[in-house]
Design a protein around this motif. Structure first.
Motif, PDB file in Angstrom:
ATOM      1  N   LYS A 219       0.825  -1.208   0.000  1.00 20.49           N
ATOM      2  CA  LYS A 219       0.000   0.000   0.000  1.00 20.49           C
ATOM      3  C   LYS A 219       0.855   1.253   0.000  1.00 20.49           C
ATOM      4  O   LYS A 219       0.361   2.342  -0.246  1.00 20.49           O
ATOM      5  N   GLY A 220       2.121   1.105   0.375  1.00 20.88           N
ATOM      6  CA  GLY A 220       2.997   2.275   0.421  1.00 20.88           C
ATOM      7  C   GLY A 220       3.389   2.680   1.827  1.00 20.88           C
ATOM      8  O   GLY A 220       3.959   3.753   2.023  1.00 20.88           O
ATOM      9  N   LEU A 221       3.108   1.843   2.834  1.00 19.51           N
ATOM     10  CA  LEU A 221       3.562   2.168   4.190  1.00 19.51           C
ATOM     11  C   LEU A 221       5.062   1.907   4.288  1.00 19.51           C
ATOM     12  O   LEU A 221       5.566   0.937   3.733  1.00 19.51           O
ATOM     13  N   SER A 222       5.747   2.774   5.023  1.00 18.58           N
ATOM     14  CA  SER A 222       7.169   2.543   5.246  1.00 18.58           C
ATOM     15  C   SER A 222       7.307   1.437   6.294  1.00 18.58           C
ATOM     16  O   SER A 222       6.330   1.033   6.915  1.00 18.58           O
TER      17      SER A 222
ATOM     18  N   ARG B  80       4.403   2.978  -4.325  1.00 21.72           N
ATOM     19  CA  ARG B  80       3.608   1.800  -3.967  1.00 21.72           C
ATOM     20  C   ARG B  80       2.227   2.233  -3.483  1.00 21.72           C
ATOM     21  O   ARG B  80       2.113   3.125  -2.647  1.00 21.72           O
ATOM     22  N   GLY B  81       1.201   1.581  -3.993  1.00 16.33           N
ATOM     23  CA  GLY B  81      -0.144   1.932  -3.563  1.00 16.33           C
ATOM     24  C   GLY B  81      -0.727   3.073  -4.369  1.00 16.33           C
ATOM     25  O   GLY B  81      -1.935   3.179  -4.511  1.00 16.33           O
ATOM     26  N   HIS B 112      -1.178   8.088   1.762  1.00 16.03           N
ATOM     27  CA  HIS B 112      -0.638   8.902   0.680  1.00 16.03           C
ATOM     28  C   HIS B 112      -1.126  10.341   0.752  1.00 16.03           C
ATOM     29  O   HIS B 112      -0.945  11.111  -0.193  1.00 16.03           O
ATOM     30  N   GLY B 113      -1.785  10.674   1.870  1.00 15.07           N
ATOM     31  CA  GLY B 113      -2.232  12.048   2.072  1.00 15.07           C
ATOM     32  C   GLY B 113      -3.238  12.509   1.038  1.00 15.07           C
ATOM     33  O   GLY B 113      -3.327  13.684   0.700  1.00 15.07           O
ATOM     34  N   LEU B 163      -6.455   4.109  -5.144  1.00 16.38           N
ATOM     35  CA  LEU B 163      -5.816   5.282  -5.744  1.00 16.38           C
ATOM     36  C   LEU B 163      -5.621   5.118  -7.251  1.00 16.38           C
ATOM     37  O   LEU B 163      -4.830   5.836  -7.858  1.00 16.38           O
ATOM     38  N   ARG B 164      -6.317   4.174  -7.848  1.00 16.24           N
ATOM     39  CA  ARG B 164      -6.238   3.929  -9.293  1.00 16.24           C
ATOM     40  C   ARG B 164      -4.790   3.833  -9.780  1.00 16.24           C
ATOM     41  O   ARG B 164      -4.329   4.676 -10.537  1.00 16.24           O
ATOM     42  N   PRO B 165      -4.080   2.805  -9.347  1.00 17.01           N
ATOM     43  CA  PRO B 165      -2.682   2.684  -9.768  1.00 17.01           C
ATOM     44  C   PRO B 165      -2.582   2.455 -11.276  1.00 17.01           C
ATOM     45  O   PRO B 165      -3.547   2.011 -11.901  1.00 17.01           O
TER      46      PRO B 165
END
Lengths: 315, 530
Positions: A219-222, B80-81, B112-113, B163-165
């Motif tokens: 998901k992009g978590l560090s 990522r994500g 991802h804010g 997030l529509r990758p």
């Protein structure tokens, strides 16, 4: 959830009942006539008989058991054979030292252990991990009384920040009370924190191996976010188990530290009561400790359910 | 849009990937097939920048012109994500068990804010709706354990498309799922790709799955791509020998004789199996669940009988009852005329053996092969010629008598399954239950094990009860098949007949949902051979 609570409550009461019966029965079969001991070797048989009657030792077993148990609710646990003061007062005074000490030590230990356990897990195999593992190994190996004396030498004798022993009592204010408990709590916490840090580390490492950690990373978590948001809560179950065990131990098992710091705690009370054959005190203190331990386990069970929704559903 | 240019990966000096080059366009479904250990998943992890410790990647991975290998970890976290999404094989464990599904979907946006809390929650709701989990049955407050495998995989898809990758990687997304669930997930993925203009990299060991939805396919072997082509071309032409081997194995028909005998061996009559469920109130009645409801069938001597159905249909429960591990609440099971029950004598248990799915989990790792194979002797007493029989059993399954001194970890998955078969043979049973016995194996190994089973059946006149969710395997090696649904046998008959002309709606839906390689694509095989 209601079901979970009810079954926990039921098991709490069953355990307490069983424990009280065992304690009562055990102390019944211990040889030695309390009255004879109290009056000395040359006492007249009539005097011994009179004392037995006064102490209620001749009543039927069931009556004595019921009197003892109801005493817990009314606060009348009889009079200590050796101190000649009400047992309830005796215990209450000691509890005001032992309970804060156990909580203090446990709080210190948790505050130290969880962060360093997490750091070790996140840096597994690297120097920080090795250092933490080495230090905690030492923390487990070094006896706490040795560590206690070491603390006294530095902080009480050299720096004079804390008293070297004794308990000021809570009358002089919270700060004074805490001050006299700080060194003992620290001495106790070192070992407990070492154990808990290791448990935290291995539990976290195990959860870091799980598939949902990979999902979180995708998901992009560090790495740090993954540990704090996903691994930590899942790693809490074994940590809570240890926490419960440690609290139970600290409440009654602090006797050596109580001796080192000359603290009037429960551990010392029970030790003295046993050596002096003061069975009425032994009986009630042991029961109280059992109650505390069962209660702690109950709280830990509730904490499990709070952490893990699957447990709530299963019950 | 995304391009791998001579990507190579080494883990502590061991080559894992070699010169992998491929490209994907937006809106394209790209299939990556190969056997376990071929490097499919490593390719995906390299793309995501999630390679294991000690791995070193060279070459280039370009996404819209940017080389991902050159990015820092922090920059990769941002990609990522947001532009790269990935879903994994095991939906049962892919979600955090202590967080609600709503929180897990919303987290992608929060991290991802891209949204505030309330906004993220609304978006999570929309995404779950999008993947078919509607608000009335699947509120955001649900926990993963309250969902089935297919539903959990839908949650995984929702959190990945939030997030529509640009690129979605799906690593064996349906391997752990039932066929009808698999069909639903594949359709969903196909639709999302079209609607969102994403590129989908579908990693699978199952050629039929790629045949169903991929536009192009690449075949991987030992860390290299051996062939890439549009799906139909690849299946029709099969240029590379490895592609041909895979294709051959996945449609392999073991050489077996149809059953001839008539003598009934196993007879199941009106069997009912109830389970207690947890009580709802403290003193209320114990609710019961009927897992097997009035099942009857006969298995003849020397026959292969298939039992197919989806997870939860009761086939495992029925299997345990037949093995005499659990009592039945009604009906009767007999083996060679004698009644089966948990209390039956050991000599009877010895006449019936079982091979389970997981060749890794079903052996004690601290026992040597010899001891593992000899285990069923406790049913019969250890015969004087035990040693000889162990050697013979090993030889029968294509292993060497020298293997008896080894431990299970020294063998591959296929070899372990051979050991399990040797263990089943050691008491010379007349019936072997094969409970998903080849489901965990790669296609080529699976083909070999199916050949072995056919061969053993011919030599020893064994009867098989072949329990599986995999229709294509059951179709190839059974004489008759039974279809089970919700505790009942809904259809039974000659295998060829049932597959050609199913009568029950459930059987029809099952067969329709199972992915297959179109008949037309297979034809050239004969042309090639000739």
């Amino acid at each position: 959830m209601t079901r979970y609570l009810l079954t926990r409550f039921a098991s709490l009461f069953a355990t307490l009942l069983a424990a009280s019966l065992v304690i009562f029965a055990l102390l019944e079969v211990v040889p030695g006539d309390v009255a004879a001991v109290m009056l000395g070797l040359n006492a007249a048989p009539e005097a011994v008989a009179a004392l037995r009657d006064q102490l209620g030792l001749d009543a039927p077993l069931v009556t004595r058991y019921v009197t003892w148990i109801t005493g817990f609710f009314t606060g009348d646990l009889g009079t200590s054979y050796t101190y000649r003061v009400p047992v309830a007062e005796l215990i209450a005074a000691r509890l005001w030292v032992s309970l804060p000490l156990a909580i203090y030590a446990l709080a210190l230990s948790t505050v130290i252990a969880i962060p360093i356990g997490l750091i070790a897990a996140m840096r597994a195999g690297r120097p920080a991990d090795s250092a933490i593992m080495g230090v905690t190994q030492l923390g487990i190996a070094v006896p706490n009384f040795w560590f206690a004396m070491f603390l006294v030498l530095i902080f009480a004798i050299q720096l004079r920040w804390f008293p070297a022993g004794g308990f000021s009592g809570w009358d002089k204010g919270l700060w004074e009370g805490l001050r006299s408990l700080t060194l003992p709590a620290l001495a106790l916490a070192v070992q407990q924190a070492s154990i808990m840090a290791r448990v935290t580390r291995s539990a976290t490492l195990e959860t870091l191996d799980q598939d949902y950690i990979r999902t979180a990373r995708a998901k992009g978590l560090s790495r740090t976010q993954t540990v704090l948001r996903h691994a930590l809560r899942n790693a809490m179950i074994p940590v809570l188990t240890i926490l419960g065990l440690q609290f139970s131990f600290l409440l009654a098992g602090a006797i050596i530290i109580e001796n080192v710091f000359y603290l009037p705690g429960l551990g010392r009370l029970i030790f003295q009561a046993i050596t002096q054959n003061d069975l009425i005190v032994v009986k009630s203190v042991v029961m109280l400790l059992v109650f505390a331990i069962v209660l702690v386990n109950f709280v830990v069970d509730l904490a499990y359910a709070a952490v893990d929704p699957r447990l709530r559903a299963r019950a | 849009m995304i391009e791998l240019d001579r990507l190579s990966v080494d883990i502590r000096g061991t080559p894992i990937l070699r010169d992998v080059s491929l490209s994907l366009a937006a809106g394209e479904v790209f299939g990556l097939v190969g056997e376990s250990g071929s490097g499919k998943s490593m390719t995906a992890l390299a793309l995501m920048g999630l390679l294991p410790k000690g791995a070193r990647a060279t070459g280039a991975i370009r996404l819209d012109g940017e080389d991902l290998l050159g990015l820092s970890e922090r920059q990769m976290c941002d990609r990522r994500g947001r532009v790269l999404g990935m879903i994994f094989q095991e939906p049962m464990t892919a979600l955090n068990p202590v967080q609600t599904i709503g929180d897990q979907v919303a987290e992608t946006l929060l991290i991802h804010g891209r949204a505030g809390r309330a906004e993220a929650r609304d978006a999570a709701r929309r995404m779950l709706d999008r993947v078919g989990l509607t608000a009335d049955r699947f509120p955001l407050t649900r926990y993963p354990h309250e969902l089935s495998g297919g539903q959990r995989q839908r949650v995984c898809i929702a959190l990945v498309i939030a997030l529509r990758p640009r690129l979605l990687i799906a690593d064996e997304p349906t391997t752990a799922l039932d066929v009808t669930t698999q069909a639903g997930i594949l359709d969903l993925l196909g639709r999302l790709v079209r609607e969102e203009g994403m590129a989908l990299m579908l990693i699978t060991h199952d050629l039929a799955v790629t045949a169903r939805i991929a536009d192009r396919v690449a075949v991987m072997e030992k860390g290299r791509i051996v062939e890439t082509a549009p799906t139909e071309t690849l299946f029709r032409q099969r240029r590379h020998p490895y592609t041909r081997a895979l294709f051959g194995a996945s449609t392999h028909q073991p050489d077996r004789m149809p059953a001839t005998g008539d003598a009934p061996l196993l007879s199941v009559e009106g069997v009912v199996r109830d389970y207690r469920l947890p009580r709802r109130t403290v003193l209320g009645p114990t609710p019961m669940f009927r897992a097997v409801n009035g099942v009857s069938f006969t298995l003849r001597q020397g026959e292969s009988l298939g039992l197919v159905g989806e997870s939860g249909c009761g086939k495992s429960t029925l299997t345990r009852a037949i093995l005499g591990l659990e009592p039945v609440q009604a009906g009767r099971i007999t083996l060679g005329g004698q009644t089966i029950s948990p209390a039956m004598p050991n000599a009877m248990r010895a006449r019936m053996q079982v091979v389970f799915q997981d060749p890794y989990g079903s052996f004690n790792p601290r026992h040597k092969v010899e001891r593992l194979i000899a285990e069923p002797f406790h049913l019969t007493g250890r015969p004087a010629d035990a040693g000889k029989r162990i050697d013979a059993a090993l030889r029968e399954v294509g292993l060497s008598p020298d293997d008896r001194h080894k431990y299970p970890h020294e063998f591959s998955g296929g070899q372990r399954q051979r050991i399990a078969i040797a263990r089943a043979l050691i008491t010379r049973p007349s019936l072997i239950l094969l409970d998903e016995a080849v489901s965990a194996l790669d296609v080529r190994v699976r083909a070999q094990v199916l050949d072995l089973l056919a061969d053993l059946q011919a030599r020893h006149g064994l009867s098989y009860l072949f329990v599986s969710h995999d229709l294509s395997v059951v179709r190839r090696i059974t004489d008759r098949v039974m279809v089970m649904n919700a505790g009942e046998i809904v259809e039974a008959g000659e295998t060829a007949q049932v597959f050609r002309a199913p009568t029950h709606p459930y059987t029809k839906s099952l067969i329709a949902a199972a992915p297959t390689i179109p008949e037309a694509w297979r034809e050239e095989e004969t042309a090639d051979a000739g």
